[in-house]
Design a protein around this motif. Structure first.
Motif, short mmCIF file in Angstrom:
data_model
loop_
_atom_site.label_atom_id
_atom_site.label_comp_id
_atom_site.label_asym_id
_atom_site.label_seq_id
_atom_site.Cartn_x
_atom_site.Cartn_y
_atom_site.Cartn_z
N ASN A 62 0.86 -1.19 0.00
CA ASN A 62 0.00 0.00 0.00
C ASN A 62 0.90 1.24 0.00
N PHE A 63 0.30 2.40 0.03
CA PHE A 63 1.09 3.64 -0.01
C PHE A 63 2.10 3.67 1.15
N HIS A 64 1.66 3.21 2.30
CA HIS A 64 2.52 3.31 3.48
C HIS A 64 3.74 2.40 3.41
N GLU A 80 4.05 14.28 -7.43
CA GLU A 80 2.71 14.65 -7.92
C GLU A 80 1.77 13.46 -7.88
N GLY A 81 0.48 13.76 -7.87
CA GLY A 81 -0.55 12.73 -7.75
C GLY A 81 -1.56 13.23 -6.72
N ALA A 82 -2.44 12.37 -6.26
CA ALA A 82 -3.37 12.77 -5.21
C ALA A 82 -2.93 12.09 -3.91
N ASN A 83 -3.29 10.80 -3.75
CA ASN A 83 -2.79 10.05 -2.59
C ASN A 83 -1.26 9.99 -2.62
N ALA A 84 -0.72 9.78 -3.83
CA ALA A 84 0.73 9.67 -3.96
C ALA A 84 1.42 10.97 -3.52
N VAL A 102 -1.22 21.27 -9.94
CA VAL A 102 -1.25 20.99 -11.38
C VAL A 102 -0.55 19.66 -11.70
N MET A 103 -1.32 18.69 -12.19
CA MET A 103 -0.71 17.44 -12.62
C MET A 103 0.06 17.66 -13.92
N GLY A 104 1.13 16.91 -14.10
CA GLY A 104 1.90 17.00 -15.34
C GLY A 104 3.20 17.75 -15.18
N GLU A 164 5.44 9.48 -8.26
CA GLU A 164 4.36 9.82 -9.18
C GLU A 164 3.14 8.94 -9.00
N GLY A 165 1.95 9.54 -8.92
CA GLY A 165 0.74 8.75 -9.08
C GLY A 165 0.69 8.27 -10.53
N ASP A 166 0.00 7.18 -10.80
CA ASP A 166 0.00 6.68 -12.19
C ASP A 166 -0.71 7.65 -13.12
N SER A 167 -1.78 8.27 -12.65
CA SER A 167 -2.45 9.27 -13.48
C SER A 167 -1.54 10.48 -13.69
N ALA A 168 -0.95 10.96 -12.62
CA ALA A 168 -0.08 12.13 -12.70
C ALA A 168 1.04 11.91 -13.70
N GLY A 185 1.07 10.04 -16.26
CA GLY A 185 0.56 10.00 -17.63
C GLY A 185 0.50 11.35 -18.31
N PHE A 186 0.40 12.42 -17.53
CA PHE A 186 0.27 13.76 -18.12
C PHE A 186 1.51 14.17 -18.93
N SER A 187 2.68 13.71 -18.53
CA SER A 187 3.87 14.08 -19.31
C SER A 187 4.88 12.93 -19.32
N ASN A 199 -3.65 1.39 -10.51
CA ASN A 199 -4.62 1.15 -11.59
C ASN A 199 -5.62 2.28 -11.81
N GLY A 200 -5.29 3.50 -11.40
CA GLY A 200 -6.24 4.56 -11.71
C GLY A 200 -6.01 5.84 -10.93
N VAL A 201 -6.93 6.77 -11.17
CA VAL A 201 -6.94 8.03 -10.46
C VAL A 201 -7.55 7.77 -9.07
N TYR A 202 -6.81 8.10 -8.03
CA TYR A 202 -7.23 7.85 -6.63
C TYR A 202 -7.16 6.38 -6.27
N LYS A 203 -7.89 5.53 -7.01
CA LYS A 203 -7.80 4.08 -6.83
C LYS A 203 -8.30 3.39 -8.10
N GLY A 204 -8.16 2.09 -8.16
CA GLY A 204 -8.48 1.43 -9.43
C GLY A 204 -9.73 0.59 -9.40
C1 TPW Z 1 -3.72 19.49 -15.12
C2 TPW Z 1 -7.15 16.79 -11.34
C3 TPW Z 1 -5.95 15.93 -9.27
S1 TPW Z 1 -5.04 14.60 -8.72
C4 TPW Z 1 -5.19 13.77 -10.18
C5 TPW Z 1 -5.94 14.49 -11.09
C6 TPW Z 1 -6.22 14.02 -12.46
C7 TPW Z 1 -4.55 12.42 -10.38
C8 TPW Z 1 -4.65 11.50 -9.21
O1 TPW Z 1 -4.35 10.19 -9.55
P1 TPW Z 1 -2.91 9.58 -9.39
O2 TPW Z 1 -2.72 9.55 -7.83
O3 TPW Z 1 -1.89 10.47 -9.93
O4 TPW Z 1 -2.95 8.21 -9.97
P2 TPW Z 1 -3.27 8.52 -6.73
O5 TPW Z 1 -2.09 8.24 -5.89
O6 TPW Z 1 -4.33 9.19 -5.92
O7 TPW Z 1 -3.78 7.30 -7.41
N1 TPW Z 1 -5.60 17.99 -14.56
C9 TPW Z 1 -4.62 18.78 -14.13
N2 TPW Z 1 -4.40 19.01 -12.81
C10 TPW Z 1 -5.22 18.40 -11.91
N3 TPW Z 1 -5.01 18.65 -10.62
C11 TPW Z 1 -6.23 17.51 -12.32
C12 TPW Z 1 -6.39 17.33 -13.69
C13 TPW Z 1 -6.36 15.76 -10.56
#
Ligand code: TPW
Length: 468
Positions: free
Chosen positions: A276-278, A299-303, A327-329, A350-354, A356-358, A380-385
């Motif tokens: 897990n994250f911890h 960058e990321g949310a939970n990450a 700002v992601m990316g 890096e979060g996996d979504s984050a 992906g932005f760049s 596997n996704g944004v926040y969780k999969g």
């Molecule tokens: C340019 C909205 C905030 S956090 C996030 C997005 C898309 C990604 C979270 O998923 P990640 O992290 O990275 O997989 P995790 O650990 O929770 O699974 N577009 C831009 N900036 C923001 N902040 C978003 C969308 C957003």
């Protein structure tokens, strides 16, 4: 930061006659950055660059756009005449000395505090007044909280850090001194249940920052080095008579810190399968501790949220993240720049979504053979999969990605090192090797897809009706 860009032929753009890459770039840049300039004549390049430098670094720093239209690019100047048009910018970020009465007002408020708190923001880190800030904190013995990019200004392990008792100190403090920190959403705008009804001292280079969200009782306007030095002079003038924070206050913080740190240590020591994250961040925490000079990009949310609170920083200006606007990316660009600017190893969490932005910047990282170790927390996704498509149908939920994606192969495609890590031990081995070898590395850290929470820690911002 100064962004210099070529732009299309003015005559055609202004009449909207349809040029290659036709866009009124200056007009678009203007509302978005601190200043935007256009240079039309080669002999004005020196002035244009000087104005860009001053705008970018003086006062509150900010991004500047410098527009160089096509016609300028074709102009030429005699070397000697050209040299005369260049400007050596003298004192680009002049000191701004605070007014003595503002300092006295702040000192009076601080001296009367029973439960004072200092909050260090990234402005305090930018100011590079590390010695003065440390002296202020240690001489007054006031507990402090570092904002995300002020982490490491003093080592996060400093005994006066109240980070592990944040939710206790914010509402309980009676006087809060903000040092280069703004009362924006990251501090719940200074109001609501996060806070008590305390008095505020605010040290900031920008006079319009005071009263942005709540009344500021003692604004101190100037550059942070000068302001903190002036406060230190005032404290020194009190001789040994400068009041200390109450023992009750320090004791209560220390007790809560102790409890929270012990609880966190237990969580970090867990070894669940999958990670897990911890359990993954427990490894990152050790690697950063062993390499305090390394730059940490995040960058990321939970990450982002978990890394910020779990990974201690030991040196100033080593942590760069999504900042106030989230700002992601930014991660890969930051990683490239940090590697080149600092020459130090870069660890990008890096979060996996984050990512992906760049993510294609892995090619740049490989092309220049940069010492960047990207760790993707792949859940596997944004926040969780595990979200389910709320409207039914065959598509996955908008927040869900391809399961079990092999991000490490992306790095291998360009000749870098790609590793999949499914246990803390594998993650540790791969990170140690990456930092040691300085080879471009991407570690696909496989995280429990149920581990994250929606919006990291800003779930409370959701409309109430949608939460039910
Ligand atoms: C340019 C909205 C905030 S956090 C996030 C997005 C898309 C990604 C979270 O998923 P990640 O992290 O990275 O997989 P995790 O650990 O929770 O699974 N577009 C831009 N900036 C923001 N902040 C978003 C969308 C957003």
């Amino acid at each position: 930061m100064i962004l210099i860009s070529g732009s299309s032929e003015r005559e055609i753009v202004d009449l909207q006659q349809g040029d290659y890459e036709e866009m009124d770039q200056l007009a678009i840049a203007k509302p978005l950055c601190k200043a935007a300039f256009r240079v039309l004549h080669a002999e004005d390049i020196g002035i244009g660059v000087a104005r860009a430098i001053r705008a970018a670094v003086s006062g509150r720093p900010g991004g500047v756009y410098l527009d160089l239209p096509a016609k300028l690019l074709a102009q030429s100047l005699d070397t000697e005449a050209g040299a005369k048009t260049l400007i050596k910018v003298v004192d680009p970020a002049p000191r701004q000395i605070p007014a003595p009465d503002a300092i006295q007002r702040a000192l009076r408020l601080l001296a009367g505090a029973k439960r004072p708190l200092i909050i260090l923001g990234k402005g305090a880190a930018y100011a590079q007044a590390d010695t003065e800030i440390r002296a202020l904190i240690e001489q007054t013995r006031i507990p402090y909280l570092p904002m995300s990019m002020a982490k490491g200004l003093l080592p996060d392990t400093h005994e006066q850090s109240a980070a592990a008792a944040r939710s206790y100190v914010l509402p309980e403090a009676d006087v809060v001194m903000l040092v280069g920190a703004r009362l924006n959403w990251l501090l719940s705008h200074g109001k609501g249940k996060t806070w008590g009804r305390q008095k505020f001292i605010q040290i900031d280079i920008s006079p319009t920052e005071a009263d942005s969200n709540v009344p500021i009782d003692a604004p101190v306007i100037g550059d942070i080095g000068s302001c903190v030095s002036a406060l230190l002079d005032g404290i020194k003038a009190a001789g040994g008579g400068w009041p200390q924070p109450s023992a009750d206050w320090l004791g209560a913080i220390s007790e809560r810190k102790g409890k929270n740190i012990a609880k966190m240590a237990q969580t970090l020591a867990g070894n669940p399968t999958p990670m897990n994250f911890h359990s993954a961040l427990n490894v990152v925490r050790d690697i950063v501790k062993a390499n305090p000079e390394a730059m940490l990009v995040n960058e990321g949310a939970n990450a982002l949220d978990f890394t910020r609170s779990i990974v201690d920083m030991y040196k100033p200006r080593k942590r760069i993240d999504v900042g106030t606007w989230g700002v992601m990316g930014i991660g890969m660009g930051f990683a490239v720049a940090a590697a080149i600017e600092s020459g130090q190893p870069v660890i990008a969490i890096e979060g996996d979504s984050a990512f992906g932005f760049s993510g294609m910047e892995v090619e740049t990282i490989c092309r220049y053979n940069l010492p960047v170790c990207i760790v993707i927390f792949n859940n596997n996704g944004v926040y969780k999969g595990t979200d389910v498509n709320p409207s039914g149908g065959p598509d996955v939920a908008p927040t869900v990605f391809v399961k079990g994606a092999r991000y490490e192969l992306l790095m291998q495609a360009f000749g870098g090192v790609g590793v999949q890590a499914t246990t803390p031990a594998e993650l540790r081995k791969a990170m140690e090797e990456a930092v040691r070898s300085r080879k471009p590395t991407l570690i696909n850290a496989v995280i429990d897809e149920t581990a994250g929470t929606e919006s990291g820690r800003i779930t409370s911002l959701n409309p109430k009706s949608a939460k039910k």
